[in-house]
Write an enzyme that holds these catalytic residues in place. Structure first.
Site, PDB file in Angstrom:
ATOM      1  N   LYS A   1       0.862  -1.193   0.000  1.00  0.00           N
ATOM      2  CA  LYS A   1       0.000   0.000   0.000  1.00  0.00           C
ATOM      3  C   LYS A   1       0.882   1.221   0.000  1.00  0.00           C
ATOM      4  CE  LYS A   1      -4.489   0.750   0.270  1.00  0.00           C
ATOM      5  NZ  LYS A   1      -5.523  -0.212  -0.150  1.00  0.00           N
TER       6      LYS A   1
HETATM    7  N1  GLU Z   1      -7.244  -0.047  -3.355  1.00  0.00           N
HETATM    8  C1  GLU Z   1      -8.016  -1.227  -3.622  1.00  0.00           C
HETATM    9  C2  GLU Z   1      -8.083  -2.125  -2.398  1.00  0.00           C
HETATM   10  O1  GLU Z   1      -7.903  -1.680  -1.298  1.00  0.00           O
HETATM   11  C3  GLU Z   1      -7.561  -1.945  -4.888  1.00  0.00           C
HETATM   12  C4  GLU Z   1      -6.149  -2.448  -4.860  1.00  0.00           C
HETATM   13  C5  GLU Z   1      -5.670  -3.011  -6.198  1.00  0.00           C
HETATM   14  O2  GLU Z   1      -6.464  -3.139  -7.121  1.00  0.00           O
HETATM   15  O3  GLU Z   1      -4.486  -3.300  -6.265  1.00  0.00           O
HETATM   16  O4  GLU Z   1      -8.407  -3.284  -2.489  1.00  0.00           O
END
Ligand code: GLU
Length: 428
Positions: A118
């Protein structure tokens, strides 16, 4: 707040709100059920890599400001790291750590070959112009570039980032490596390697999870009132798709207030009003309030699809819903989750309920690498299959261990990652 400080003050409400501690609590319970060896437990609890970068940016008024950004890679044993990037004034390292770990578990729950990561940039996008946002994004990308790559770490949108942000990241990375590399990010615009169905995928996954949970509970969609917190990419789409399936959406909110209608909101009309006016206030067919405890409203289904720490020990006893489907990451604290379990409320946890987004991100990455793009029907039916199967897998684990859906999802996820460690061994 650093995790060290948090651990020192254990027991305070502040700790309850620390997402990394919330993740770790559930991790420990699930690991106990699995009888996980202490070494593997230590490895899986620890983020693999944490990068903090300074982001100097030339502002529109000629001044220079330095923003701070993070990228945390929690684990890459099952494949490249995967996870979104958020822009918000209150981003902090423990939050990004927790969100990275949740990505590892999320990818594992739905069986896609990624680890978890993240990113976050501390900034207030409402105060920034589009050109300032572009410069922040490009400089942040340059700062974390050494650890990115289609086989290493693949970002995606998250809170306050979108298709345009992904296009800038893709371009910045491509300019540095001297070739267009579409598979470096997912959630891109269709014209530069995005996938059909990606924009709606998280909301669609929430809808599928709700439907599966309703079947398990034996509740009738047509008799059910749904309260949705958030009307963005997750809440808005989930509400729209549930409305199409015959559910009655009695409440939806934006960042300014709550729109209620006991008879049910006409979701296509609400969303087109929101698109035009950029707020729900003023929509004619409902009562709008800027002062409403939305989560405590009478309803059968509650979908928190805004942000973390919305249901805590302070308001959990006022929740009326029989089913909670977590559209956001970490909307219930660990303490609140325990009380919901005791009260017999079914909670479809974030790492299952909102996994539709990363599932179609995986489809996008596959399509980019194949250079062959699928129709929306193919994307949606594969998503449907992944979500429904994962829901059943988690339900079976919940029955086997006699635990909540949340702990079951952690057990399933951790077990799959731990198996990889046993097979690959610890490289020393
Ligand atoms: N931000 C989204 C999540 O928390 C998508 C992450 C992604 O597609 O890599 O799942």
């Amino acid at each position: 707040m650093s995790s060290g400080t948090a651990v020192a003050n254990q027991g305070s409400f502040q700790d309850e709100l620390n997402p990394f501690l919330a993740m770790a609590k559930r991790f420990d319970v699930a690991s106990d059920h699995l009888g996980l060896d202490s070494g593997v437990r230590e490895v899986l609890r620890t983020p693999d890599r944490e990068l903090t970068v300074a982001i100097p940016v030339l502002m529109d008024d000629g001044s220079t400001r330095v923003f701070k950004g993070y990228r945390v890679q929690h684990n890459f044993s099952r494949g490249p790291c995967k996870g979104g990037i958020r822009f918000a004034p209150d981003v902090h390292l423990d939050e990004v750590r927790a969100l990275a770990a949740w990505m590892t578990w999320k990818c594992s729950v739905v069986g896609i070959p990624f680890g978890g990561a993240k990113g976050g940039v501390i900034c207030d996008p409402r105060e920034l112009s589009i050109t300032e946002l572009e410069r922040i994004t490009r400089r942040y990308t340059t700062g974390i570039m050494d650890i990115l790559g289609p086989d290493r770490d693949v970002p995606a949108p998250d809170m306050n980032t979108n298709e345009q942000t992904m296009a800038w990241i893709m371009d910045t990375y491509s300019m540095h490596v001297r070739r267009t590399t579409t598979a470096i990010v997912t959630g891109k615009p269709l014209s530069i390697g995005g996938s059909r169905g990606r924009a709606e995928a998280t909301g669609r996954g929430v809808m599928i999870s709700t439907r599966e949970a309703m079947r398990t509970l034996g509740l009738d969609p047509h008799e059910s009132r749904v309260v949705v917190q958030g009307s963005g990419n997750v809440g808005g789409i989930a509400a729209l798709l549930l409305h199409r399936e015959g559910y009655r959406i009695t409440s939806i909110s934006d960042m300014y207030g709550v729109l209620n209608n006991e008879k049910g909101l006409d979701m296509p009309a609400v969303l087109s009003y929101l698109k035009e006016h950029r707020k729900l206030e003023g929509y004619a067919e409902g009562e709008y309030s800027s002062d409403c405890n939305q989560l405590e409203l009478d309803c059968e289904i509650l979908i928190p699809a805004a942000t973390e720490n919305q249901i805590t020990s302070r308001n959990v006893d006022n929740i009326k819903a029989k089913l909670i489907v977590e559209g956001a990451n970490g909307p219930c604290t660990a303490e609140a989750s325990q009380r919901l379990d005791q009260a017999g409320v079914m909670v479809v946890p974030d790492i299952l309920a909102n996994a539709g987004g990363v599932t179609v991100s995986y489809f996008e990455w596959v399509q980019d690498r194949m250079g062959y793009f699928w129709t929306e029907d193919v994307v949606n039916s594969r998503l449907e299959q992944t979500m429904a199967t994962s829901f059943q897998d988690v339900s079976s684990v919940a029955k086997k261990y006699d635990v909540s859906m949340r702990i079951a999802a952690y057990i399933l996820a951790i077990d799959r990652v731990a198996r990889v460690y046993r097979l690959r061994g610890v490289f020393s």
